[in-house]
Scaffold this active site. Sequence first.
Site, PDB file in Angstrom:
ATOM      1  N   ASP A 185       0.844  -1.201   0.000  1.00 19.34           N
ATOM      2  CA  ASP A 185       0.000   0.000   0.000  1.00 19.34           C
ATOM      3  C   ASP A 185       0.877   1.248   0.000  1.00 19.34           C
ATOM      4  O   ASP A 185       0.660   2.173  -0.780  1.00 19.34           O
ATOM      5  CB  ASP A 185      -0.923  -0.033   1.220  1.00 19.34           C
ATOM      6  CG  ASP A 185      -1.747   1.225   1.362  1.00 19.34           C
ATOM      7  OD1 ASP A 185      -2.486   1.573   0.418  1.00 19.34           O
ATOM      8  OD2 ASP A 185      -1.660   1.870   2.433  1.00 19.34           O
ATOM      9  N   ALA A 186       1.882   1.260   0.865  1.00 23.11           N
ATOM     10  CA  ALA A 186       2.771   2.427   0.965  1.00 23.11           C
ATOM     11  C   ALA A 186       3.616   2.585  -0.300  1.00 23.11           C
ATOM     12  O   ALA A 186       3.766   3.698  -0.819  1.00 23.11           O
ATOM     13  CB  ALA A 186       3.663   2.297   2.190  1.00 23.11           C
TER      14      ALA A 186
END
Length: 161
Positions: free
Chosen positions: A37-38
């Site tokens: 996600d990051a």
Amino acid sequence: MTELRANVSTLPVIAPELPPDQPVNLLNPIVLAYVGDAVFEVYIRQRLIASSSRKPHELHKAATRYVSAAAQARLLARWAPLLTEEEADIARRGRNAKSGSPPRNADPGDYRHATGLESLVGYLYYRGERDRLEQLIGLAFEPEETKPEGSARPGRKEETT
């Protein structure tokens, strides 16, 4: 001290780091999704910043078109024919993993597919496959092929009347 500075300056700002006894393919898919996600968000933000100079609010609005569960689910569907068997397996494991309740504004099917995409991004990141990441994430910035009306989105069945 000078030797330490010399070594630090040659390291990337963000480098994958796992415990030495943990193979990446055995990581929990939700852990892969957590870092994926990051990583995905950083790639999207970097691409937006490089493409034009915008105000921070405009950058944020533009980024949300790529990082929403629905957008990530659509992107994973675009990736599907390009994935190796191993990559498809990682995405499938991420999609099927129990990750809690989706956000209120996200369709549960889209959320599961987005988790699959993020798991794959995390996996490729930890394997150091930067070129592959850039190839796949770059597809988010290419126009989507138009599908015939009534085509189902990932995670949804086509409606029949």
